[in-house]
Design a protein around this motif. Structure first.
Motif, PDB file in Angstrom:
ATOM      1  N   ASN A 274       0.825  -1.202   0.000  1.00 10.55           N
ATOM      2  CA  ASN A 274       0.000   0.000   0.000  1.00 10.55           C
ATOM      3  C   ASN A 274       0.863   1.258   0.000  1.00 10.55           C
ATOM      4  N   MET A 275       1.972   1.222   0.738  1.00  2.98           N
ATOM      5  CA  MET A 275       2.884   2.364   0.750  1.00  2.98           C
ATOM      6  C   MET A 275       3.526   2.566  -0.622  1.00  2.98           C
ATOM      7  N   ILE A 276       3.943   1.464  -1.247  1.00  2.73           N
ATOM      8  CA  ILE A 276       4.547   1.557  -2.577  1.00  2.73           C
ATOM      9  C   ILE A 276       3.544   2.113  -3.577  1.00  2.73           C
ATOM     10  N   ALA A 277       2.312   1.616  -3.510  1.00  2.00           N
ATOM     11  CA  ALA A 277       1.274   2.109  -4.413  1.00  2.00           C
ATOM     12  C   ALA A 277       0.964   3.577  -4.144  1.00  2.00           C
ATOM     13  N   GLY A 278       1.057   3.993  -2.868  1.00  2.00           N
ATOM     14  CA  GLY A 278       0.834   5.397  -2.543  1.00  2.00           C
ATOM     15  C   GLY A 278       1.882   6.300  -3.166  1.00  2.00           C
ATOM     16  N   VAL A 279       3.139   5.859  -3.131  1.00  2.00           N
ATOM     17  CA  VAL A 279       4.208   6.631  -3.777  1.00  2.00           C
ATOM     18  C   VAL A 279       3.970   6.700  -5.283  1.00  2.00           C
ATOM     19  N   PHE A 280       3.596   5.566  -5.867  1.00  2.00           N
ATOM     20  CA  PHE A 280       3.319   5.522  -7.306  1.00  2.00           C
ATOM     21  C   PHE A 280       2.149   6.432  -7.666  1.00  2.00           C
ATOM     22  N   SER A 281       1.122   6.443  -6.812  1.00  2.00           N
ATOM     23  CA  SER A 281      -0.026   7.316  -7.049  1.00  2.00           C
ATOM     24  C   SER A 281       0.387   8.782  -7.004  1.00  2.00           C
ATOM     25  N   GLY A 282       1.280   9.122  -6.062  1.00  2.00           N
ATOM     26  CA  GLY A 282       1.767  10.494  -5.989  1.00  2.00           C
ATOM     27  C   GLY A 282       2.522  10.903  -7.237  1.00  2.00           C
ATOM     28  N   ILE A 283       3.290   9.970  -7.801  1.00  2.00           N
ATOM     29  CA  ILE A 283       4.012  10.262  -9.046  1.00  2.00           C
ATOM     30  C   ILE A 283       3.026  10.485 -10.188  1.00  2.00           C
ATOM     31  N   LEU A 284       2.003   9.633 -10.256  1.00  2.00           N
ATOM     32  CA  LEU A 284       1.009   9.775 -11.318  1.00  2.00           C
ATOM     33  C   LEU A 284       0.271  11.104 -11.222  1.00  2.00           C
ATOM     34  N   GLU A 285       0.031  11.564  -9.999  1.00  2.00           N
ATOM     35  CA  GLU A 285      -0.673  12.834  -9.821  1.00  2.00           C
ATOM     36  C   GLU A 285       0.122  14.002 -10.388  1.00  2.00           C
ATOM     37  N   GLN A 286       1.436  13.875 -10.415  1.00  2.00           N
ATOM     38  CA  GLN A 286       2.261  14.931 -11.005  1.00  2.00           C
ATOM     39  C   GLN A 286       2.010  15.069 -12.504  1.00  2.00           C
TER      40      GLN A 286
ATOM     41  N   HIS B   6      -8.444  -4.517 -11.242  1.00  2.00           N
ATOM     42  CA  HIS B   6      -8.744  -3.308 -10.484  1.00  2.00           C
ATOM     43  C   HIS B   6      -8.751  -2.045 -11.345  1.00  2.00           C
ATOM     44  N   GLY B   7      -8.150  -2.088 -12.519  1.00  2.00           N
ATOM     45  CA  GLY B   7      -8.325  -1.014 -13.491  1.00  2.00           C
ATOM     46  C   GLY B   7      -7.454   0.201 -13.297  1.00  2.00           C
ATOM     47  N   TYR B   8      -7.665   0.945 -12.219  1.00  2.00           N
ATOM     48  CA  TYR B   8      -6.881   2.153 -11.974  1.00  2.00           C
ATOM     49  C   TYR B   8      -5.413   1.791 -11.756  1.00  2.00           C
ATOM     50  N   ALA B   9      -4.509   2.629 -12.282  1.00  2.00           N
ATOM     51  CA  ALA B   9      -3.088   2.287 -12.294  1.00  2.00           C
ATOM     52  C   ALA B   9      -2.540   2.019 -10.898  1.00  2.00           C
ATOM     53  N   ALA B  10      -2.783   2.946  -9.960  1.00  2.00           N
ATOM     54  CA  ALA B  10      -2.243   2.780  -8.610  1.00  2.00           C
ATOM     55  C   ALA B  10      -2.875   1.577  -7.910  1.00  2.00           C
ATOM     56  N   GLN B  11      -4.176   1.401  -8.087  1.00  2.00           N
ATOM     57  CA  GLN B  11      -4.844   0.245  -7.494  1.00  2.00           C
ATOM     58  C   GLN B  11      -4.338  -1.053  -8.106  1.00  2.00           C
TER      59      GLN B  11
END
Length: 331
Positions: free
Chosen positions: A127-139, A205-210
């Motif tokens: 979950n932490m790794i996916a959270g970091v990845f999600s933060g990168i995608l948000e950029q 799950h579809g969404y990239a971070a998920q």
């Protein structure tokens, strides 16, 4: 057709083994086609049927909860979700007449405890790794939509949330991905089965971070399933991961922001630490939990081409890709 689990495939497949690849590829592809179709359309079909039957009004259809209370909406969602996961698990088995391993092994108590805590800790790390990845995608403008929150500060709401958002996914998803799909692919090697079933679990799950989070969790749960021979441990880890999030959220409804944040930090960090300690202990003791039992000998290219080259698998890949594009770029 015989289904000799545990018999390693030769490097150069025979005609019978090619038939296995064709059958298994279509089996996995058919299950995923049915899964994607039901996840995409079944809830809308049910809502339309309720509207046609006069149960819902046009205004209800525009509401996030279809004009129902949060509890009733969750129960409806749970029923649709059960059908969406249950049918892809059962129908392909009946059509292809598959005989799968039961994954009902009885590991020792220490292996079970180690697997539970290592698995839960690994889920939080994922979950932490996916959270970091999600933060990168948000950029880059890709935002993960906020998950709908149907939790209310009542025991009834907590019970329904635990049932629909924790127990049902733990049981249904493990039956589909760790028993049906992993079990089908296992004769090509445990590592192959774990990897491919995790990829499919992530793609669902579809969404990239998920998808990244689900893929990492799928690796953990698949690995634990084949090393312990028991899918119930994977179900327990899956349930604990979901249930702890719900319980923490429920507690935070009754606590101040500071205490709620402290509780979440203690739970997450405590489970991560417990998992790490038990992982080190298992490594020092050379626990069977850290050994992959069987390896396949079929060439990767032959395996990939044989499984992915079947008509139903090709269609499933296309549908999964289109669903991912829609969820990530159009919502």
């Amino acid at each position: 057709m015989p289904y000799p689990y545990g018999k390693p495939l030769k490097r150069y497949p025979t005609e019978e083994e090619r038939a296995w690849l064709w059958e298994d590829g279509n089996f996995v592809g058919g299950a995923m086609i049915l899964l994607v179709s039901l996840l995409s359309f079944l809830f809308s079909i049910v809502a339309t049927a309720l509207y046609t039957g006069g149960v819902l009004t046009g205004e209800d259809l525009l509401s996030e909860t279809l004009g129902l209370s949060n509890t009733r909406f969750l129960l409806l969602y749970g029923a649709v979700y059960t059908a969406s996961l249950g049918l892809p698990t059962l129908l392909p088995l009946l059509l292809f007449r598959k005989k799968l391993p039961r994954f009902r092994g009885r590991p020792s108590a220490d292996i079970t405890v180690n697997a539970l805590f290592i698995g839960i800790g690994a889920c939080y790390l994922a979950n932490m790794i996916a959270g970091v990845f999600s933060g990168i995608l948000e950029q880059y403008g890709f935002y993960l939509p906020d998950a709908p929150d149907y939790l209310e500060p009542t025991p009834q709401s907590l019970a329904v949330n635990l049932l629909v958002m924790a127990l049902l996914p733990a049981v249904l998803e493990e039956l589909l991905f760790r028993v049906t799909l992993l079990g089908t692919l296992r004769r090509y090697g445990d590592g192959t089965a774990v990897l491919l079933s995790a990829l499919l679990f992530g793609a669902m799950h579809g969404y990239a971070a998920q998808s990244l989070f689900a893929f990492l969790v799928g690796l953990v749960l698949g690995y634990i399933t084949v090393t312990t021979g028991n899918v119930y441990i994977a179900m327990a880890i899956h349930f604990a991961n979901n249930a702890l999030s719900i319980l923490i959220s429920y507690a935070q409804l009754h606590l101040s922001d500071m205490l709620g944040g402290l509780l979440a930090a203690l739970c997450v960090n405590g489970l991560l630490l417990a998992g790490l300690v038990l992982l080190i202990v298992a490594a020092v003791r050379r626990s069977p939990l850290l050994r992959m039992p069987r390896r396949g000998t079929l060439r990767a290219g032959t395996l990939a081409g044989g499984l992915a080259g079947t008509p139903l698998t090709v269609l499933a890949i296309v549908l999964l890709f289109l669903r991912a594009v829609y969820l990530n770029f159009c919502t």
